[in-house]
Motif scaffolding. Sequence first.
Motif, PDB file in Angstrom:
ATOM      1  N   THR A  67      27.294   3.590  60.007  1.00  0.00           N
ATOM      2  CA  THR A  67      27.691   4.046  61.339  1.00  0.00           C
ATOM      3  C   THR A  67      29.214   4.088  61.471  1.00  0.00           C
ATOM      4  O   THR A  67      29.792   5.064  61.964  1.00  0.00           O
ATOM      5  CB  THR A  67      27.111   3.121  62.418  1.00  0.00           C
ATOM      6  OG1 THR A  67      25.683   3.182  62.365  1.00  0.00           O
ATOM      7  CG2 THR A  67      27.575   3.540  63.812  1.00  0.00           C
ATOM      8  N   LEU A  68      29.889   3.033  61.031  1.00  0.00           N
ATOM      9  CA  LEU A  68      31.342   2.985  61.101  1.00  0.00           C
ATOM     10  C   LEU A  68      31.979   4.055  60.223  1.00  0.00           C
ATOM     11  O   LEU A  68      32.973   4.690  60.609  1.00  0.00           O
ATOM     12  CB  LEU A  68      31.856   1.596  60.700  1.00  0.00           C
ATOM     13  CG  LEU A  68      31.556   0.469  61.691  1.00  0.00           C
ATOM     14  CD1 LEU A  68      31.935  -0.888  61.083  1.00  0.00           C
ATOM     15  CD2 LEU A  68      32.312   0.688  62.996  1.00  0.00           C
ATOM     16  N   GLN A  69      31.412   4.276  59.056  1.00  0.00           N
ATOM     17  CA  GLN A  69      31.939   5.323  58.176  1.00  0.00           C
ATOM     18  C   GLN A  69      31.799   6.689  58.827  1.00  0.00           C
ATOM     19  O   GLN A  69      32.692   7.537  58.733  1.00  0.00           O
ATOM     20  CB  GLN A  69      31.215   5.290  56.829  1.00  0.00           C
ATOM     21  CG  GLN A  69      31.597   4.091  55.967  1.00  0.00           C
ATOM     22  CD  GLN A  69      30.743   3.976  54.720  1.00  0.00           C
ATOM     23  OE1 GLN A  69      29.557   4.364  54.710  1.00  0.00           O
ATOM     24  NE2 GLN A  69      31.304   3.413  53.663  1.00  0.00           N
ATOM     25  N   ALA A  70      30.683   6.912  59.515  1.00  0.00           N
ATOM     26  CA  ALA A  70      30.471   8.196  60.198  1.00  0.00           C
ATOM     27  C   ALA A  70      31.465   8.399  61.334  1.00  0.00           C
ATOM     28  O   ALA A  70      31.798   9.533  61.687  1.00  0.00           O
ATOM     29  CB  ALA A  70      29.038   8.267  60.726  1.00  0.00           C
ATOM     30  N   GLN A  71      31.965   7.294  61.921  1.00  0.00           N
ATOM     31  CA  GLN A  71      32.940   7.374  63.003  1.00  0.00           C
ATOM     32  C   GLN A  71      34.374   7.461  62.492  1.00  0.00           C
ATOM     33  O   GLN A  71      35.311   7.526  63.279  1.00  0.00           O
ATOM     34  CB  GLN A  71      32.791   6.166  63.929  1.00  0.00           C
ATOM     35  CG  GLN A  71      31.485   6.161  64.711  1.00  0.00           C
ATOM     36  CD  GLN A  71      31.390   4.966  65.648  1.00  0.00           C
ATOM     37  OE1 GLN A  71      32.259   4.104  65.667  1.00  0.00           O
ATOM     38  NE2 GLN A  71      30.325   4.924  66.427  1.00  0.00           N
ATOM     39  N   GLY A  72      34.543   7.454  61.162  1.00  0.00           N
ATOM     40  CA  GLY A  72      35.874   7.638  60.597  1.00  0.00           C
ATOM     41  C   GLY A  72      36.475   6.428  59.920  1.00  0.00           C
ATOM     42  O   GLY A  72      37.576   6.516  59.383  1.00  0.00           O
ATOM     43  N   ASP A 109      25.014  -0.563  59.748  1.00  0.00           N
ATOM     44  CA  ASP A 109      26.240  -0.689  60.532  1.00  0.00           C
ATOM     45  C   ASP A 109      27.437  -0.094  59.787  1.00  0.00           C
ATOM     46  O   ASP A 109      28.293   0.574  60.376  1.00  0.00           O
ATOM     47  CB  ASP A 109      26.523  -2.157  60.866  1.00  0.00           C
ATOM     48  CG  ASP A 109      25.545  -2.706  61.892  1.00  0.00           C
ATOM     49  OD1 ASP A 109      24.793  -1.906  62.486  1.00  0.00           O
ATOM     50  OD2 ASP A 109      25.551  -3.940  62.108  1.00  0.00           O
ATOM     51  N   VAL A 152      39.630   7.675  75.132  1.00  0.00           N
ATOM     52  CA  VAL A 152      38.370   7.168  74.582  1.00  0.00           C
ATOM     53  C   VAL A 152      37.738   6.084  75.443  1.00  0.00           C
ATOM     54  O   VAL A 152      36.654   5.598  75.124  1.00  0.00           O
ATOM     55  CB  VAL A 152      38.565   6.628  73.142  1.00  0.00           C
ATOM     56  CG1 VAL A 152      39.079   7.712  72.226  1.00  0.00           C
ATOM     57  CG2 VAL A 152      39.506   5.427  73.129  1.00  0.00           C
ATOM     58  N   PRO A 212      37.444   3.224  66.473  1.00  0.00           N
ATOM     59  CA  PRO A 212      36.626   4.163  67.239  1.00  0.00           C
ATOM     60  C   PRO A 212      36.554   3.693  68.682  1.00  0.00           C
ATOM     61  O   PRO A 212      36.991   2.590  68.996  1.00  0.00           O
ATOM     62  CB  PRO A 212      35.253   4.055  66.551  1.00  0.00           C
ATOM     63  CG  PRO A 212      35.235   2.666  65.994  1.00  0.00           C
ATOM     64  CD  PRO A 212      36.646   2.371  65.579  1.00  0.00           C
TER      65      PRO A 212
END
Length: 230
Positions: A43-48, A40, A110, A68
């Motif tokens: 995932t959050l890091q990949a979303q910024g 998790d 968004v 996000p």
Amino acid sequence: MSRAARLLDLMELLRRHRHPVPGATLAAQLGISLRSLYRDIATLQAQGAQIEGEAGLGYVLKPGFTLPPLMFSADEVEALVLGSRWVAGRADDEVLAAAARHALAKISAVLPAGLRHEMDSTALLVGPGEPLPRLDQVLARLRAAMRQECKVRLHYRDLKGRSSERVVWPFALGFFDQARVLVAWCELRGERRSFRCDQIEGLEVLEQRYPQRRQVLLKAWREAEGIAAQ
């Protein structure tokens, strides 16, 4: 619980802490395994999301992260739209008004299609208010001083026409229908005072920072006045 909801809960947990939180603590509070927690966070890091840390050391969310794309309820969308419309139409500060309009546009961009329709078609409107003096520069400079926790020298004329010069520690701005009010610690009086912004004839933001944190001053004022935190 869906994974999207769990990611939102993880973000909220991280926001509550200013110091690194062990992964095991986060996983226990979310009711998931450490392995799921690591996925998790990735995932959050990949979303910024600027989440710093690693296994064994703990994790902390850097301030300033923009959420996000996450799901809002219809009621939450209406609340966001209504509040942003009020600021855009009634803030008498063009910088703040423009920021409200831009925030609405970003939120709309968004949202899923169904909620975007709810946002565009909401029937909650902001009614017209009494015209107020334009205070763009005064409010913008006061907001900047509060963010930087800097002292301000005010040239002030009270409602009885008496002029004074005083150095204050600004820590809150109140937006009322008929007035905008600065709440600050006044060095001249040695206590908290309120100042109508339309009575400020001039101000200078000083380089000197005031000795207490703004949050401490705000909390003490709320407690003294019996005002609940918003």
